[in-house]
Design a protein around this motif. Structure first.
Motif, PDB file in Angstrom:
ATOM      1  N   HIS A 239       5.510   6.962   0.911  1.00 13.99           N
ATOM      2  CA  HIS A 239       5.765   5.834   1.801  1.00 13.99           C
ATOM      3  C   HIS A 239       5.067   4.572   1.307  1.00 13.99           C
ATOM      4  O   HIS A 239       3.916   4.621   0.870  1.00 13.99           O
TER       5      HIS A 239
ATOM      6  N   SER B  54       1.112   5.531   0.442  1.00 19.76           N
ATOM      7  CA  SER B  54       0.446   6.709   0.994  1.00 19.76           C
ATOM      8  C   SER B  54      -0.007   7.646  -0.123  1.00 19.76           C
ATOM      9  O   SER B  54       0.541   7.636  -1.229  1.00 19.76           O
ATOM     10  N   GLU B  55      -0.976   8.480   0.193  1.00 21.12           N
ATOM     11  CA  GLU B  55      -1.557   9.378  -0.813  1.00 21.12           C
ATOM     12  C   GLU B  55      -0.533  10.355  -1.372  1.00 21.12           C
ATOM     13  O   GLU B  55      -0.604  10.748  -2.536  1.00 21.12           O
ATOM     14  N   ASP B  56       0.450  10.744  -0.548  1.00 22.77           N
ATOM     15  CA  ASP B  56       1.483  11.668  -1.040  1.00 22.77           C
ATOM     16  C   ASP B  56       2.591  10.938  -1.815  1.00 22.77           C
ATOM     17  O   ASP B  56       3.548  11.560  -2.272  1.00 22.77           O
TER      18      ASP B  56
ATOM     19  N   GLN C 240      -5.452  10.379   5.924  1.00 22.20           N
ATOM     20  CA  GLN C 240      -4.112   9.780   5.955  1.00 22.20           C
ATOM     21  C   GLN C 240      -3.449   9.832   7.338  1.00 22.20           C
ATOM     22  O   GLN C 240      -2.268   9.507   7.473  1.00 22.20           O
TER      23      GLN C 240
ATOM     24  N   GLY D  67       6.270   8.855   8.264  1.00 23.89           N
ATOM     25  CA  GLY D  67       5.761   7.652   7.619  1.00 23.89           C
ATOM     26  C   GLY D  67       5.737   6.437   8.506  1.00 23.89           C
ATOM     27  O   GLY D  67       5.221   5.381   8.103  1.00 23.89           O
TER      28      GLY D  67
ATOM     29  N   PHE E  61      -5.702   3.216   4.366  1.00 21.99           N
ATOM     30  CA  PHE E  61      -5.525   4.499   5.041  1.00 21.99           C
ATOM     31  C   PHE E  61      -6.868   5.185   5.299  1.00 21.99           C
ATOM     32  O   PHE E  61      -7.801   5.051   4.503  1.00 21.99           O
TER      33      PHE E  61
ATOM     34  N   ALA F 123      -4.236   4.386   9.853  1.00 22.29           N
ATOM     35  CA  ALA F 123      -4.229   3.272   8.908  1.00 22.29           C
ATOM     36  C   ALA F 123      -4.728   2.020   9.610  1.00 22.29           C
ATOM     37  O   ALA F 123      -4.717   1.940  10.856  1.00 22.29           O
TER      38      ALA F 123
ATOM     39  N   VAL G  27      -0.432   7.154  11.810  1.00 16.18           N
ATOM     40  CA  VAL G  27       0.624   7.374  10.827  1.00 16.18           C
ATOM     41  C   VAL G  27       1.442   8.586  11.254  1.00 16.18           C
ATOM     42  O   VAL G  27       0.915   9.699  11.359  1.00 16.18           O
TER      43      VAL G  27
ATOM     44  N   SER H 191       0.861  -1.191   0.000  1.00 13.83           N
ATOM     45  CA  SER H 191       0.000   0.000   0.000  1.00 13.83           C
ATOM     46  C   SER H 191       0.892   1.234   0.000  1.00 13.83           C
ATOM     47  O   SER H 191       1.946   1.241   0.647  1.00 13.83           O
TER      48      SER H 191
ATOM     49  N   TYR I  96       4.088   0.525   2.283  1.00 16.34           N
ATOM     50  CA  TYR I  96       3.852  -0.371   3.415  1.00 16.34           C
ATOM     51  C   TYR I  96       3.593  -1.786   2.886  1.00 16.34           C
ATOM     52  O   TYR I  96       2.710  -1.984   2.043  1.00 16.34           O
TER      53      TYR I  96
END
Length: 390
Positions: free
Chosen positions: A199, A194-196, A247, A269, A243, A250, A265, A192, A201
């Motif tokens: 990061h 992150s939206e930005d 964000q 990160g 998420f 999570a 989060v 997965s 996962y």
């Protein structure tokens, strides 16, 4: 002078021609209406199993498609779009140009698993452009970064995640291989991002960890985060990761102990484990394994699928602290719900019942998050994954 019989024949001929013209016009109008109706339907691609494995008896013959009516939520099975062995997970790029599918092969099937690349045609058919090794066995998940430049594949066997560069024509070039420690016990199940897009996962079901990486898409680099991982309870088995809408939090769906873990989060990160809650009722004592997890577009509700209890668990999200409160459970009216999908407008949820071979449609009550089944499940052979065109 025209005789009577001829006059009558001419009248009937005229009426017949007029009737044909009217019928043709009505037929053209009906075809036009049908075409308009079909054009308004949404397409979803269905990942499936095609052969008998230890955990499933595959009945499909490749990647399938369904059509969804966005107004009523109704679906219908369309056709097989591509013959692939065990395309158990499929994923679209955000621009809908390319669809990627794993070929979940074991060590008795060949030298490795594979990922297939398809170009999505104007009529939603698929044109294969590439097929590359996943460098290990049983690939089970695909994630694409927010720039549509990189694809990540998780191999269940061997603790291997492969990062590919997506080329202009949709083909793939291996960019980086991430090897988890203890390859015999590691079972990477999903990635997965992150939206930005900073990061990454990795849920490691075998080692009860979520591995954390930092991604720089512009520099094309990926490296371990300063917090290398977060550990879950022994035997939890983190499988999928989601998420919150902002964000800040999570959630992981844990397959082996049927729980959902809640994380904060951190700015760098990293993840801080807050708590874990059961995904099944307290009084359920039969075997169960957690499967998929998704959050409603509003960010208010979290849903999770249970294989064994054969249900979708419904939770209310506290947006202030990330905690989730159990609201109830809804039967999927089938056996072994794997992946499920929420429609883009947030009005409908679709659960893929792998072992009963069908998909159950639900209407989502957006005021309280509850689910209402829309008729009986629709027969679809061994469905595993549902991916809607954006």
């Amino acid at each position: 002078m025209i005789n009577k019989k001829l006059a009558i024949a001419m009248v009937f001929t005229g009426l017949s021609l007029t009737g044909c013209k009217n019928e043709n016009k009505e037929s053209e109008e009906n075809i036009s209406k049908m075409n308009e109706k079909n054009a308004s339907l949404n397409t979803a691609f269905i990942g499936t199993y095609t052969k008998k494995e230890g955990h499933v008896d595959g009945k499909a013959d490749g990647i399938l498609s369904i059509k969804q009516d966005p107004e009523t939520g109704e679906i219908r099975l369309e056709k097989t779009l591509a013959e692939v062995t065990n395309p158990s997970f499929v994923k679209l790029t955000s621009d809908n140009k390319y669809l990627y599918a794993v070929s979940e092969l074991g060590d008795k099937d060949g030298t490795s698993g594979f990922i297939h690349s398809f170009q999505v045609q104007d009529n939603d058919s698929l044109y294969e452009v590439d097929k590359v090794s996943t460098e290990a066995f049983a690939p089970c998940h695909i994630e694409i970064d927010k720039t549509d430049n990189f694809a990540f594949v998780s191999n269940y066997m061997g603790g291997v995640v492969v990062m590919y560069r997506i080329q202009q024509d949709g083909s793939l070039e291996k960019h980086k291989q991430l090897n988890m420690p203890n390859s015999e016990k590691s079972h990477t199940h999903s990635v997965s991002i992150s939206e930005d897009n900073k990061h990454v996962y990795i849920c490691d079901l075998g080692l009860d960890k979520i591995w954390i990486y930092d991604l720089d898409a512009e520099e094309k680099t990926i490296q371990k985060n300063e917090q290398e991982s977060v550990s879950l309870a022994k035997g939890a088995g983190p499988r999928h990761f989601e998420f919150s809408k902002d964000q800040k939090f999570a959630y992981s769906m844990n397959e082996l102990n049927s729980t959902i873990s809640v994380f904060k989060v951190e700015e760098n990160g990293g993840l801080t484990l807050l708590n874990s809650v059961s995904s099944i009722p307290e009084d359920f004592e039969e075997d169960n394994s957690g499967a998929d997890i998704h959050i409603s577009p509003s960010g208010d509700y979290l849903y999770a699928s249970n294989r064994g209890h054969n249900s979708i668990a419904i939770f209310k999200i506290n947006k202030e602290n990330g905690e989730i409160k159990q609201l109830g459970f809804e039967s999927t009216n089938g056996k072994t719900p794997r992946n499920f999908a929420i429609s883009k407008n947030g009005s409908y949820l679709y659960a893929a019942n792998q072992d009963s071979g069908d998909i159950q449609s639900f209407k989502i009550d957006e005021t309280n998050g509850t689910l209402e089944a829309l008729g009986d499940p629709v027969a679809v052979p061994t469905p595993v994954c549902i991916e809607f065109l954006n």
